[in-house]
Design an enzyme around this catalytic site. Structure first.
Site, PDB file in Angstrom:
ATOM      1  N   LYS A  73       0.827  -1.099   0.149  1.00 44.60           N
ATOM      2  CA  LYS A  73       0.165  -0.290  -0.022  1.00 44.60           C
ATOM      3  C   LYS A  73       1.153   1.480   0.260  1.00 44.60           C
ATOM      4  O   LYS A  73       2.005   2.086   1.103  1.00 44.60           O
ATOM      5  CB  LYS A  73      -0.971   0.034   1.122  1.00 44.60           C
ATOM      6  CG  LYS A  73      -1.972   1.031   1.207  1.00 44.60           C
ATOM      7  CD  LYS A  73      -2.105   1.952   2.308  1.00 44.60           C
ATOM      8  CE  LYS A  73      -1.250   3.420   2.409  1.00 44.60           C
ATOM      9  NZ  LYS A  73      -2.105   4.341   1.360  1.00 44.60           N
ATOM     10  N   CYS A 105      13.598  11.305   6.321  1.00 45.70           N
ATOM     11  CA  CYS A 105      13.910  11.075   7.424  1.00 45.70           C
ATOM     12  C   CYS A 105      15.226  11.785   8.406  1.00 45.70           C
ATOM     13  O   CYS A 105      14.980  11.176   9.550  1.00 45.70           O
ATOM     14  CB  CYS A 105      13.473   9.934   8.596  1.00 45.70           C
ATOM     15  SG  CYS A 105      14.038   8.430   7.252  1.00 45.70           S
ATOM     16  N   GLU A 117       9.977   2.330  10.838  1.00 46.98           N
ATOM     17  CA  GLU A 117      10.867   3.711  10.233  1.00 46.98           C
ATOM     18  C   GLU A 117      10.294   4.915  10.748  1.00 46.98           C
ATOM     19  O   GLU A 117       9.134   5.204  10.034  1.00 46.98           O
ATOM     20  CB  GLU A 117      11.404   3.358   8.710  1.00 46.98           C
ATOM     21  CG  GLU A 117      12.207   2.035   8.825  1.00 46.98           C
ATOM     22  CD  GLU A 117      13.430   1.953  10.042  1.00 46.98           C
ATOM     23  OE1 GLU A 117      13.878   2.855  10.860  1.00 46.98           O
ATOM     24  OE2 GLU A 117      14.023   1.104  10.273  1.00 46.98           O
ATOM     25  N   GLU A 123      10.091  16.880  14.986  1.00 52.77           N
ATOM     26  CA  GLU A 123      10.397  16.665  13.448  1.00 52.77           C
ATOM     27  C   GLU A 123       9.548  17.827  12.426  1.00 52.77           C
ATOM     28  O   GLU A 123       7.816  17.855  12.330  1.00 52.77           O
ATOM     29  CB  GLU A 123      10.266  15.506  12.743  1.00 52.77           C
ATOM     30  CG  GLU A 123      10.511  14.925  11.655  1.00 52.77           C
ATOM     31  CD  GLU A 123      10.489  14.328  10.914  1.00 52.77           C
ATOM     32  OE1 GLU A 123       9.433  13.282  11.231  1.00 52.77           O
ATOM     33  OE2 GLU A 123      11.216  13.057  10.781  1.00 52.77           O
TER      34      GLU A 123
HETATM   35  N1  LIG Z   1      10.033   8.190   8.151  1.00 52.02           N
HETATM   36  C1  LIG Z   1       9.625   9.157   7.147  1.00 52.02           C
HETATM   37  O1  LIG Z   1      10.032   8.712   6.027  1.00 52.02           O
HETATM   38  C2  LIG Z   1       8.163   9.500   7.009  1.00 52.02           C
HETATM   39  C3  LIG Z   1       7.689  10.774   7.943  1.00 52.02           C
HETATM   40  N2  LIG Z   1       6.695  11.020   7.709  1.00 52.02           N
HETATM   41  C4  LIG Z   1       6.221  12.274   8.923  1.00 52.02           C
HETATM   42  O2  LIG Z   1       5.195  12.145   8.747  1.00 52.02           O
HETATM   43  C5  LIG Z   1       4.052  13.154   8.428  1.00 52.02           C
HETATM   44  C6  LIG Z   1       3.322  13.113   8.309  1.00 52.02           C
HETATM   45  O3  LIG Z   1       2.925  12.357   6.858  1.00 52.02           O
HETATM   46  P1  LIG Z   1       1.941  11.634   6.303  1.00 52.02           P
HETATM   47  O4  LIG Z   1       2.237  11.000   4.657  1.00 52.02           O
HETATM   48  O5  LIG Z   1       1.018  12.234   6.467  1.00 52.02           O
HETATM   49  O6  LIG Z   1       2.485   9.995   7.255  1.00 52.02           O
HETATM   50  P2  LIG Z   1       1.657   9.006   7.669  1.00 52.02           P
HETATM   51  O7  LIG Z   1       2.560   8.128   8.516  1.00 52.02           O
HETATM   52  O8  LIG Z   1       0.119   9.524   7.346  1.00 52.02           O
HETATM   53  O9  LIG Z   1       1.622   7.930   6.024  1.00 52.02           O
HETATM   54  C7  LIG Z   1       3.093   6.867   5.880  1.00 52.02           C
HETATM   55  C8  LIG Z   1       1.934   6.246   5.430  1.00 52.02           C
HETATM   56  O10 LIG Z   1       1.127   5.254   6.162  1.00 52.02           O
HETATM   57  C9  LIG Z   1      -0.373   4.967   5.531  1.00 52.02           C
HETATM   58  N3  LIG Z   1      -0.814   5.475   6.437  1.00 52.02           N
HETATM   59  C10 LIG Z   1      -2.202   6.677   7.377  1.00 52.02           C
HETATM   60  N4  LIG Z   1      -2.934   6.176   8.340  1.00 52.02           N
HETATM   61  C11 LIG Z   1      -3.027   5.411   8.424  1.00 52.02           C
HETATM   62  C12 LIG Z   1      -3.079   3.753   9.505  1.00 52.02           C
HETATM   63  N5  LIG Z   1      -4.534   5.144   9.979  1.00 52.02           N
HETATM   64  N6  LIG Z   1      -2.889   2.756   9.171  1.00 52.02           N
HETATM   65  C13 LIG Z   1      -2.727   2.721   7.961  1.00 52.02           C
HETATM   66  N7  LIG Z   1      -1.324   2.988   7.366  1.00 52.02           N
HETATM   67  C14 LIG Z   1      -2.030   4.674   7.395  1.00 52.02           C
HETATM   68  C15 LIG Z   1      -0.475   6.097   4.310  1.00 52.02           C
HETATM   69  O11 LIG Z   1      -1.586   6.512   3.830  1.00 52.02           O
HETATM   70  P3  LIG Z   1      -2.586   7.610   2.686  1.00 52.02           P
HETATM   71  O12 LIG Z   1      -1.409   8.795   2.935  1.00 52.02           O
HETATM   72  O13 LIG Z   1      -2.120   7.055   1.810  1.00 52.02           O
HETATM   73  O14 LIG Z   1      -3.129   8.214   3.915  1.00 52.02           O
HETATM   74  C16 LIG Z   1       0.843   6.064   3.815  1.00 52.02           C
HETATM   75  O15 LIG Z   1       1.326   4.885   3.080  1.00 52.02           O
HETATM   76  C17 LIG Z   1       5.126  14.494   7.718  1.00 52.02           C
HETATM   77  O16 LIG Z   1       5.376  15.820   8.239  1.00 52.02           O
HETATM   78  C18 LIG Z   1       7.027  13.643   8.007  1.00 52.02           C
HETATM   79  O17 LIG Z   1       6.662  14.589   9.510  1.00 52.02           O
HETATM   80  C19 LIG Z   1       5.942  11.562   6.272  1.00 52.02           C
HETATM   81  C20 LIG Z   1       6.283  10.477   5.700  1.00 52.02           C
HETATM   82  C21 LIG Z   1       7.758   9.463   5.728  1.00 52.02           C
HETATM   83  O1  LIG Z   2      18.815   9.060   3.514  1.00 51.10           O
HETATM   84  C1  LIG Z   2      18.183   8.601   3.241  1.00 51.10           C
HETATM   85  O2  LIG Z   2      18.966   8.147   1.824  1.00 51.10           O
HETATM   86  C2  LIG Z   2      17.440   7.841   2.691  1.00 51.10           C
HETATM   87  C3  LIG Z   2      16.453   9.175   3.787  1.00 51.10           C
HETATM   88  C4  LIG Z   2      15.156   7.990   4.144  1.00 51.10           C
HETATM   89  O3  LIG Z   2      14.748   6.574   3.643  1.00 51.10           O
HETATM   90  C5  LIG Z   2      14.003   8.658   4.325  1.00 51.10           C
HETATM   91  O4  LIG Z   2      13.602   9.390   4.006  1.00 51.10           O
HETATM   92  O5  LIG Z   2      12.644   8.079   4.655  1.00 51.10           O
END
Ligand SMILES: NC(=O)C1=CN([C@@H]2O[C@H](COP(=O)(O)OP(=O)(O)OC[C@H]3O[C@@H](n4cnc5c(N)ncnc54)[C@H](OP(=O)(O)O)[C@@H]3O)[C@@H](O)[C@H]2O)C=CC1
Ligand SMILES: O=C(O)CCC(=O)C(=O)O
Length: 481
Positions: free
Chosen positions: A175, A284, A250, A383
Site C-alpha cells: 500500500k 527522515c 521506520e 520533526e
Molecule cells: N520517516 C519518514 O520517512 C516519513 C515521515 N513522515 C512524517 O509524517 C508526517 C506526515 O506525513 P504523512 O504522509 O501524513 O505520514 P503518514 O504516517 O500518515 O503516512 C505514511 C503511510 O501510512 C499510511 N497511513 C496513514 N494512516 C494510516 C493508518 N491509520 N493505518 C495504516 N496506514 C496508514 C499512509 O497512507 P496515505 O498517506 O495514503 O493516507 C502512508 O502510506 C510528515 O510531515 C513527517 O513528519 C512522513 C513521510 C515519511
Molecule cells: O537518507 C536517505 O538516503 C534515506 C532517507 C529515508 O529513507 C527517508 O527519508 O525515509
C-alpha cells in the site's frame, strides 16, 4: 470529467479497476495531472490478502534460482529505465531530476542486491548436548506481509521492503502513499512481467485510513513493515502487537549535525546544506538542527547565509534547480507553521522564511535557517520535514554531544571535525542508529542496515543482510539417528 489515464490495482495477477479513483498532481505545477489512480475498497484489500495467502505455500518453498532470476530482472529493468522512472518520480514527488534518478538507481540496485541474497541465505548446523543428535537452525519465510510506504521515497522505500520480502519467500501486499502512487504502480507493472507467480505480489492503492488500516488489522497478514509518521507508526504497533503480528517501523528523526571549532568550514557548510535542504528537507535522515561550538559559530552562520543565497528553488524537472517544491499543501502548511513557531519562540531568521514565486504554480518554499535558537524550542525538538533548520550555539564538544542525544529520536547524527579523537568518541557515544563523520546526515547506502533508536524505529533493521530478521522466522530442528 478528467481525461487523465487510469491506473488500476494489481491483485492475484490481474489488473483490477478501483472502487474509486483519485488524481495524482505534480507539486511543481498544479495544473499537471499525472493520472487517475485506483482506490481499493475493503473487499479488494481482502482479495489481495487472500491472493497472497493462496500463493504463499508454493512461493515460500520455491527454488531460489527462480526467485533470483525474477528479482534480478526487476532490477535490470528499473536500471535500464532510470531516466524515464526518475522523470515520473520528480514529477509526482518534487525531488529534482538528478535526485530522482539517483533514487531510481538505488531501487534497481536493491533488487539486484536481494537477487544475490536469495542464494546466500544460511543457517547453523550444531552438535546437540545429547550424544547422537544434531541441531539445525534454519530460516523460513514469515508469510504474507503488508508493506505501507510514505510519499518521500516513492520508489526506493517500496523497493527496500518488497525485494527482501520476495527474496526470502514471502508474499506481498503493498500500500503506497496516496500522494505518490505513480512510482509504486510503475514498479508493480515491472514486477507483473518479471516471472513471479500470480498472488505473490499485490498492489492496493488508496488511503491509509481505509486500505492501510485493513491490512494492519487483518488476521491473515503475518507482518507489517511501515515507514511514515510517529503517530501512525505507534497506532500500527499497538494493533500488530495485540494480535501477535510481527511489526517493523521506520519513523521520524530530529537529526543533529554537530560542527566543531576544528571543522573545515567549507566542507561543514556544504554538508549542512545537503543535510537540511536537499530533497526539500523531506527525508527522515535530514538534519534540521545544527549544534555549533562557540569558536566557529559566527563564521558558520555567516557562511551558511551566503551559501543559501545561491540555492535555486524551482520546478523539479528544470535544469539548474537545486531544491524542488514541498510535496503537498498540507506539508507546506506544516513547514510554514514551524517558521511561525520559530519566530514566535524568538529565534533569529537568517535566511528564507517564505514562499518562492516560480513560472508555474507549485508549493515552492525558500530554504530557511534560524540562528540564536535554544535546545528547548519546538523548532529544535520536533520533526518539521521541510527545508527548515536552526543553529544552536554550545560551549564545547561535551555540550554538543549531550544536546545531540537529548531528543526523543535517534535515527542519524553527524559530526564535522578534523579531530580523530572527537570523531571516534562521537561514533561510540551518539545515541543514533546511523552516525556520519564529515558527511551529511542523509544519503545512505543500499546494502547496509538502515534504522534508528528511541522514537525513530521499532523492530529489526531494514536493508542489507539484516533485512532477513524481519522477513524470516527461525526454525530449530533436532535430528536423531
Ligand atoms: N520517516 C519518514 O520517512 C516519513 C515521515 N513522515 C512524517 O509524517 C508526517 C506526515 O506525513 P504523512 O504522509 O501524513 O505520514 P503518514 O504516517 O500518515 O503516512 C505514511 C503511510 O501510512 C499510511 N497511513 C496513514 N494512516 C494510516 C493508518 N491509520 N493505518 C495504516 N496506514 C496508514 C499512509 O497512507 P496515505 O498517506 O495514503 O493516507 C502512508 O502510506 C510528515 O510531515 C513527517 O513528519 C512522513 C513521510 C515519511
Ligand atoms: O537518507 C536517505 O538516503 C534515506 C532517507 C529515508 O529513507 C527517508 O527519508 O525515509
Amino acid at each position: 470529467m478528467s481525461q487523465a489515464k487510469r491506473f488500476d490495482n494489481y491483485i492475484g495477477g490481474q489488473w483490477v479497476a478501483g472502487a474509486d479513483y483519485s488524481s495524482n498532481i505534480n507539486p511543481s505545477d498544479l495544473s499537471d495531472v499525472i493520472g487517475e489512480f485506483a482506490k481499493a475498497d475493503l473487499a479488494q484489500v481482502d482479495a489481495a490478502i487472500d491472493a497472497a495467502r493462496a500463493a504463499f505455500p508454493a512461493w515460500s518453498t520455491s527454488g531460489i534460482q527462480a526467485r533470483h532470476d525474477a528479482l534480478d530482472k526487476v532490477g535490470s529493468e528499473i536500471l535500464a529505465r532510470r531516466e524515464e522512472l526518475g522523470t515520473l518520480l520528480a514529477r509526482e514527488e518534487g525531488k529534482t531530476l538528478p535526485e530522482a534518478i539517483g533514487e531510481v538507481t538505488r531501487a534497481g540496485n536493491i533488487f539486484k542486491f536481494f537477487a544475490g541474497e536469495c542464494l546466500r541465505l544460511s543457517g547453523d548446523y550444531l552438535p546437540s548436548v545429547r550424544p547422537g543428535v544434531n541441531v539445525e537452525v534454519t530460516r523460513e519465510a514469515l508469510g504474507v506481509v503488508g508493506l505501507i510506504t510514505p510519499w518521500n521515497f516513492p520508489i526506493a522505500i517500496p523497493a527496500w521492503k518488497i525485494a527482501p520480502a520476495l527474496a526470502y519467500g514471502n508474499c506481498v501486499v503493498l500500500k503506497p502513499a496516496d500522494l505518490v502512487p505513480g512510482c509504486a504502480w510503475a514498479l508493480a507493472e515491472i514486477i507483473s512481467r518479471a516471472g513471479f507467480p500470480s498472488g505473490v505480489f499485490n498492489l492496493v492503492m488508496g488511503s491509509g485510513r481505509v486500505v492501510g488500516d485493513a491490512l494492519v488489522n487483518s488476521s491473515k497478514v503475518d507482518g507489517i513493515s511501515f515507514t511514515g509518521s510517529v503517530g501512525v507508526g505507534r497506532q500500527i504497533a499497538v494493533s500488530c502487537v495485540s494480535r501477535q503480528a510481527k511489526v517493523q517501523l521506520e519513523m521520524g528523526g530530529k537529526n543533529p549535525q554537530i560542527i566543531l571549532d576544528d571543522a573545515d568550514l567549507k566542507q561543514a557548510v556544504e554538508l549542512s546544506v545537503q543535510s537540511a535542504f536537499y530533497s526539500t528537507g523531506q527525508r527522515c535522515t535530514a538534519s534540521s538542527r545544527f549544534i555549533v561550538t562557540a569558536g566557529i559559530h559566527d563564521r558558520f552562520v555567516a557562511a551558511m547565509a551566503e551559501r543559501m543565497q545561491s540555492i535555486k528553488v524551482g520546478h523539479a524537472l528544470h535544469a539548474g534547480t537545486d531544491i524542488g517544491p514541498v510535496v503537498s499543501q498540507a506539508q507546506l502548511d506544516q513547514d510554514l507553521k514551524y517558521i511561525d513557531i520559530g519566530q514566535g519562540e524568538g529565534a533569529r531568521l537568517v535566511s528564507g522564511g517564505g514562499l518562492v514565486t516560480c513560472d508555474t504554480e507549485g508549493y515552492f518554499l525558500a530554504p530557511t535557517l534560524f540562528a540564536d535558537s535554544e535546545a528547548a524550542m519546538r523548532i529544535s525538538r520536533e520533526e518539521i520535514f521541510g527545508p527548515v533548520a536552526n543553529v544552536v550555539r554550545v560551549a564545547d564538544y561535551e555540550a554538543a554531544l549531550a544536546m545531540a542525544n537529548d531528543t526523543d529520536f535517534g535515527l542519524s547524527a553527524g559530526i564535522a571535525t578534523t579531530s580523530l579523537k572527537y570523531a571516534n568518541h562521537f561514533k561510540r557515544h551518539s545515541q543514533a542508529g546511523m552516525v556520519m563523520v564529515n558527511l551529511p546526515t542523509a544519503g545512505v547506502d543500499y546494502h547496509v542496515p538502515f534504522g534508528g533508536r528511541k522514537g525513530s524505529s521499532y523492530g529489526s533493521r531494514e536493508q542489507g543482510r539484516y533485512a532477513q530478521e524481519f522477513y524470516t522466522v527461525v526454525k530449530t530442528s533436532y535430528i536423531g539417528s
